[in-house]
Design an enzyme around this catalytic site. Structure first.
Site, PDB file in Angstrom:
ATOM      1  N   ARG A 125      16.149 -39.603   7.096  1.00 48.00           N
ATOM      2  CA  ARG A 125      17.096 -39.243   6.145  1.00 48.00           C
ATOM      3  C   ARG A 125      16.771 -39.221   4.995  1.00 48.00           C
ATOM      4  NH1 ARG A 125      20.229 -43.762   5.493  1.00 48.00           N
ATOM      5  NH2 ARG A 125      21.715 -42.471   4.527  1.00 48.00           N
ATOM      6  N   LYS A 189      12.982 -52.291   8.768  1.00 44.66           N
ATOM      7  CA  LYS A 189      13.683 -51.350   9.547  1.00 44.66           C
ATOM      8  C   LYS A 189      12.516 -50.901  10.736  1.00 44.66           C
ATOM      9  CE  LYS A 189      14.877 -46.228   8.717  1.00 44.66           C
ATOM     10  NZ  LYS A 189      15.528 -45.476   7.950  1.00 44.66           N
ATOM     11  N   ARG A 327      20.928 -56.509  -3.533  1.00 49.69           N
ATOM     12  CA  ARG A 327      20.730 -56.954  -4.948  1.00 49.69           C
ATOM     13  C   ARG A 327      20.362 -58.547  -4.892  1.00 49.69           C
ATOM     14  NH1 ARG A 327      24.861 -56.805  -8.238  1.00 49.69           N
ATOM     15  NH2 ARG A 327      26.130 -56.024  -6.684  1.00 49.69           N
TER      16      ARG A 327
HETATM   17  C1  BTN Z   1      15.836 -42.490   9.167  1.00 45.66           C
HETATM   18  O1  BTN Z   1      15.415 -41.924   8.338  1.00 45.66           O
HETATM   19  O2  BTN Z   1      16.302 -43.624   9.502  1.00 45.66           O
HETATM   20  C2  BTN Z   1      16.000 -41.588  10.516  1.00 45.66           C
HETATM   21  C3  BTN Z   1      14.822 -41.273  11.116  1.00 45.66           C
HETATM   22  C4  BTN Z   1      14.836 -40.469  12.546  1.00 45.66           C
HETATM   23  C5  BTN Z   1      13.534 -40.030  13.017  1.00 45.66           C
HETATM   24  C6  BTN Z   1      13.726 -39.176  14.275  1.00 45.66           C
HETATM   25  S1  BTN Z   1      12.017 -39.124  15.152  1.00 45.66           S
HETATM   26  C7  BTN Z   1      12.828 -37.983  16.238  1.00 45.66           C
HETATM   27  C8  BTN Z   1      13.708 -37.220  15.517  1.00 45.66           C
HETATM   28  N1  BTN Z   1      12.797 -36.014  15.094  1.00 45.66           N
HETATM   29  C9  BTN Z   1      12.832 -36.060  13.466  1.00 45.66           C
HETATM   30  O3  BTN Z   1      12.190 -35.180  12.800  1.00 45.66           O
HETATM   31  N2  BTN Z   1      13.504 -36.909  12.953  1.00 45.66           N
HETATM   32  C10 BTN Z   1      14.196 -37.718  14.114  1.00 45.66           C
END
Ligand code: BTN
Length: 332
Positions: A125, A189, A327
């Site tokens: 994201r 995460k 925060r």
């Molecule tokens: C995030 O940023 O939290 C979302 C991450 C999503 C990663 C997955 S891996 C499989 C699929 N292909 C990608 O390029 N992204 C998602």
């Protein structure tokens, strides 16, 4: 992209996590020891962690496990098996989401799953990179079409709940969610969900649901990750980590039935569980948008998954996207 025959065979050989001498490998693949080393170096750039010990040979220093479509199918529940459209296993792709979003996804059946051993341009994201080394984590995307794009509202939160259910079924404790859909282990995460859509804003649309889960990510591979991250090997000894194939099957067992029912139900049946897993309810936080940061307290989510933030002026406002950071309140 397909790994060449020798690299694939080397991965299969090293997946037993034992030592293999350069001489043994060279004889098996009909090449020189120097050529074996070159192949291994190239695999290292794709994320393979391997140690070389003089007199003993090479050993993978990560819980390497190759994807196995048959193993995944064997672990699927009856409903998931009926809903699965296709199971495409790739060695190396840019991004599993991109494969399904591009024209190659257009003709794939409903419920197509695209898996990869590694991604060279995995996306997260907010334009982030998703670090995707070979052979030890989970990277996959799932294609699902909806007749009306409005029916998709809140889907990414429901997907988060499906991931929680799958991880709980595997016996994992201490998991949670962070709006909109970060997968947490403790406060860090563990995984992420990237739901992308193509199609009309009113009318039929195609969604691609991408999931990445860190099963084992060597410290040195994660140094470029900006967020506090973790992997399953932090709480489970490496030799007892759940199999990648099993993880994928358990995720599909939850996700496919969710997608099949979502157009009819929307987020409503998932909201109670989502709230139970949400780690930030009632916490003081800053929401970072593209052009500004807003301080407030996290109140709740709406019935379509928008974040409700009580801002400093006491007014509750709703947000569709952004990045939350907790925060630490100053002591009085
Ligand atoms: C995030 O940023 O939290 C979302 C991450 C999503 C990663 C997955 S891996 C499989 C699929 N292909 C990608 O390029 N992204 C998602």
């Amino acid at each position: 992209m397909i790994l060449d025959r020798v690299k694939k065979a080397l991965l299969v050989r090293l997946a037993d996590l034992r030592f293999h001498s350069g001489t043994e490998l060279a004889a098996e693949f009909g090449m020189t020891r120097a050529a074996v080393w070159k192949q291994l170096s190239e695999l290292q750039t794709m994320g393979l962690d391997v140690t070389a010990v003089p007199g003993r040979g090479y050993r993978a220093t990560m819980p390497l496990e190759l994807l196995d479509a048959e193993r995944i199918r064997a672990e699927l529940s009856e409903p998931a098996r009926a809903l699965l459209g296709a199971l495409d296993v790739h060695d190396l792709v840019d991004s599993t989401n991109d494969i399904l979003l591009q024209s190659s996804g257009a003709n794939r059946p409903q419920g197509t799953v695209c898996l990869a051993e590694a991604q060279t341009a995995g996306r997260g994201r907010q334009g982030r990179t998703w670090v995707s080394p070979i052979g030890a984590n989970v990277y996959f995307s799932l294609l699902w079409r909806f007749d009306e794009s409005q029916r998709v509202a809140g889907l990414s939160l429901a997907v988060g709940v499906a991931v929680m259910r799958a991880l709980e079924r595997l016996g994992l404790a201490g998991i949670g969610l962070k709006w909109p859909n970060d997968v947490l282990l403790g406060e860090r995460k563990l995984g992420g969900i990237l739901v992308e859509m193509s199609g009309e804003s009113h009318g039929a649309c195609t969604t691609v649901i991408g999931i990445g889960l860190n099963r084992y990510l060597a410290r040195h591979r994660g140094i470029e990750i900006e967020q506090a991250w973790t992997d399953l090997s932090q709480v489970i000894p490496t030799h007892r980590l759940p199999s990648r194939n099993l993880l994928i099957a358990f995720l599909l067992n939850e996700l496919l039935p969710l997608l099949a029912s979502y157009a009819a139900t929307g987020l409503a049946p998932w909201l109670g569980e989502w709230r139970r897993f949400h780690r930030l309810q009632g916490r003081a936080a800053t929401l970072y948008l593209a052009d500004r940061a807003i301080e407030g307290t996290i109140e709740d989510v709406t019935d379509t998954g928008l974040l409700i933030l009580r801002c400093k002026d006491g007014i509750c406002r709703q947000f569709a996207s952004g990045e939350i950071r907790l925060r630490v309140e100053a002591r009085p």
